[in-house]
Design an enzyme around this catalytic site. Structure first.
Site, PDB file in Angstrom:
ATOM      1  N   HIS A 291       0.532   0.883  -5.037  1.00 29.23           N
ATOM      2  CA  HIS A 291       0.851   0.528  -3.649  1.00 29.23           C
ATOM      3  C   HIS A 291      -0.218   1.110  -2.716  1.00 29.23           C
ATOM      4  O   HIS A 291      -0.742   0.405  -1.864  1.00 29.23           O
ATOM      5  CB  HIS A 291       2.238   1.048  -3.280  1.00 29.23           C
ATOM      6  CG  HIS A 291       2.677   0.702  -1.903  1.00 29.23           C
ATOM      7  ND1 HIS A 291       2.827  -0.603  -1.477  1.00 29.23           N
ATOM      8  CD2 HIS A 291       2.990   1.484  -0.830  1.00 29.23           C
ATOM      9  CE1 HIS A 291       3.231  -0.620  -0.213  1.00 29.23           C
ATOM     10  NE2 HIS A 291       3.330   0.636   0.200  1.00 29.23           N
TER      11      HIS A 291
ATOM     12  N   GLU B 177       3.076   8.593  -4.790  1.00 28.81           N
ATOM     13  CA  GLU B 177       3.024   7.565  -5.828  1.00 28.81           C
ATOM     14  C   GLU B 177       2.174   8.026  -7.001  1.00 28.81           C
ATOM     15  O   GLU B 177       2.561   7.854  -8.165  1.00 28.81           O
ATOM     16  CB  GLU B 177       2.463   6.263  -5.258  1.00 28.81           C
ATOM     17  CG  GLU B 177       2.361   5.168  -6.304  1.00 28.81           C
ATOM     18  CD  GLU B 177       1.688   3.898  -5.802  1.00 28.81           C
ATOM     19  OE1 GLU B 177       1.799   2.869  -6.484  1.00 28.81           O
ATOM     20  OE2 GLU B 177       1.055   3.949  -4.731  1.00 28.81           O
TER      21      GLU B 177
ATOM     22  N   HIS C  34      -3.668  -3.670   4.271  1.00 26.93           N
ATOM     23  CA  HIS C  34      -2.259  -3.781   3.892  1.00 26.93           C
ATOM     24  C   HIS C  34      -1.692  -5.080   4.453  1.00 26.93           C
ATOM     25  O   HIS C  34      -1.606  -5.257   5.665  1.00 26.93           O
ATOM     26  CB  HIS C  34      -1.493  -2.568   4.438  1.00 26.93           C
ATOM     27  CG  HIS C  34      -0.112  -2.438   3.899  1.00 26.93           C
ATOM     28  ND1 HIS C  34       0.453  -3.353   3.054  1.00 26.93           N
ATOM     29  CD2 HIS C  34       0.846  -1.478   4.099  1.00 26.93           C
ATOM     30  CE1 HIS C  34       1.686  -2.978   2.752  1.00 26.93           C
ATOM     31  NE2 HIS C  34       1.937  -1.842   3.375  1.00 26.93           N
TER      32      HIS C  34
ATOM     33  N   LYS D 265      -5.627  -2.559  -1.657  1.00 30.74           N
ATOM     34  CA  LYS D 265      -5.618  -2.372  -0.195  1.00 30.74           C
ATOM     35  C   LYS D 265      -6.878  -1.674   0.311  1.00 30.74           C
ATOM     36  O   LYS D 265      -7.191  -1.757   1.502  1.00 30.74           O
ATOM     37  CB  LYS D 265      -4.381  -1.585   0.233  1.00 30.74           C
ATOM     38  CG  LYS D 265      -3.070  -2.328  -0.014  1.00 30.74           C
ATOM     39  CD  LYS D 265      -1.879  -1.494   0.447  1.00 30.74           C
ATOM     40  CE  LYS D 265      -0.568  -2.179   0.132  1.00 30.74           C
ATOM     41  NZ  LYS D 265      -0.222  -2.132  -1.310  1.00 30.74           N
TER      42      LYS D 265
ATOM     43  N   PHE E 200       9.057   0.200   4.194  1.00 33.32           N
ATOM     44  CA  PHE E 200       9.867   0.970   5.138  1.00 33.32           C
ATOM     45  C   PHE E 200      11.350   0.769   4.815  1.00 33.32           C
ATOM     46  O   PHE E 200      11.777  -0.329   4.431  1.00 33.32           O
ATOM     47  CB  PHE E 200       9.606   0.509   6.574  1.00 33.32           C
ATOM     48  CG  PHE E 200       8.360   1.090   7.199  1.00 33.32           C
ATOM     49  CD1 PHE E 200       7.498   1.890   6.476  1.00 33.32           C
ATOM     50  CD2 PHE E 200       8.056   0.826   8.534  1.00 33.32           C
ATOM     51  CE1 PHE E 200       6.355   2.426   7.058  1.00 33.32           C
ATOM     52  CE2 PHE E 200       6.916   1.352   9.130  1.00 33.32           C
ATOM     53  CZ  PHE E 200       6.071   2.156   8.399  1.00 33.32           C
TER      54      PHE E 200
ATOM     55  N   CYS F 200       7.474  -4.053   3.176  1.00 37.62           N
ATOM     56  CA  CYS F 200       6.253  -4.250   2.394  1.00 37.62           C
ATOM     57  C   CYS F 200       6.509  -4.389   0.899  1.00 37.62           C
ATOM     58  O   CYS F 200       5.566  -4.570   0.124  1.00 37.62           O
ATOM     59  CB  CYS F 200       5.285  -3.105   2.657  1.00 37.62           C
ATOM     60  SG  CYS F 200       4.893  -2.926   4.409  1.00 37.62           S
TER      61      CYS F 200
END
Length: 289
Positions: free
Chosen positions: A175, A186, A211, A206, A271, A35
């Site tokens: 994010h 974050e 996402h 998002k 990931f 991502c």
């Protein structure tokens, strides 16, 4: 077997076919960092221009994973929200009741161009790309580092690489996927670096579009540039019951807000612990000096 099975299964074929349409013979390849992919692509494209290997680069990402194997795989690793009864409320970054992300699909592309080349052809310049950085958590396949070490390092390296003072960053497109662990890690990292800036605003694209996986960074870069262009920072919806650590004077809530953006940061993490941060600013002639 379809004769296009192998050519269309390789991730580089999208950009290869675009090059065939345009006749562009410069650097052309795909990157896969989950991502964080789009931001890695934007950084790589900018570096080709900085090294004098190209005057113009198209960069971004596209993803379309809403198919049985795509959904099934993320369900199996418990990443997706299970709020199926209220899907419009399922994507809720920083909210106490978040339980995973909502998968979206889409694409975003930026045209990066060397400044003098753009001016010579009379191009409309929407924003200035300042730079960025990438790091790896080196911690876990799917979970973020519990102390946000990789994210902190990534943002600090991005600021140093771009020559930007942390005091000048007053907008962050986070994010913020609506997962239990990632959102807070974050946010805490952002507060450690930018928390003393009274103008700081943070939001999550998002919350409204889900996402987009490999395309997320590019679409969010577009949203960041649009915020710079318009002076409006878009809402973060569904933060009805924010975590106690979250300052809603910093996080943009259900209503868009006016902001004169000095420098904007856009984060994308993937990931494998892949982290990426890129920086944009309004373009003004004085920047050349």
């Amino acid at each position: 077997m379809n004769p296009f099975c192998v050519p269309f299964a390789t991730t580089n074929m999208g950009s290869a076919m675009l090059a065939m349409d345009l006749g562009w013979m410069g650097p052309n390849y795909s990157i896969s960092t989950a991502c964080a992919t789009s931001n890695f692509c934007i950084l790589s494209a900018a570096n080709h221009i900085l090294r004098g290997e190209a005057d113009v680069m198209l960069s971004g990402g596209s993803d379309s994973a809403i198919i049985p194997i795509g959904l099934g795989g993320f369900i199996a690793c418990r990443s997706l929200s299970q709020k199926n009864d209220t899907p419009q409320k399922a994507s809720r970054p920083w909210d106490v009741d978040r339980d995973g992300f909502v998968m979206g699909e889409g694409a975003g592309v930026l045209l990066l161009e060397e400044l003098e080349h753009a001016k010579k052809r009379g191009a409309t310049i929407y924003a200035e790309f300042l730079g960025g950085s990438s790091t790896c958590d080196a911690y876990h396949m799917t979970e973020p580092h519990p102390e946000g070490a990789g994210v902190l390092l990534c943002i600090e390296k991005a600021l140093a690489q771009a020559g930007v003072r942390k005091e000048d960053v007053n907008y962050v497109n986070a994010h913020a996927t609506s997962t239990r662990a990632g959102d807070l890690q974050e946010y805490k990292a952002l507060m450690r670096i930018f928390g003393q800036n009274p103008e700081l605003k943070v939001n999550s694209t998002k919350s409204m579009i889900g996402h987009l996986l490999g395309a997320a960074g590019a679409v969010e870069a577009v949203a960041t540039i649009q915020a710079i262009r318009t002076g409006w920072v878009h809402p973060t919806i569904n933060v009805d019951n924010p975590e106690k650590e979250i300052d809603m004077n910093i996080v943009v809530g259900a209503q868009k807000e006016r902001l004169n953006i000095k420098v904007a940061l856009s984060n994308s993490f993937g990931f494998g612990g892949h982290n990426s941060s890129i920086l944009f600013a309004p373009y003004v002639e004085s920047n050349e000096n």
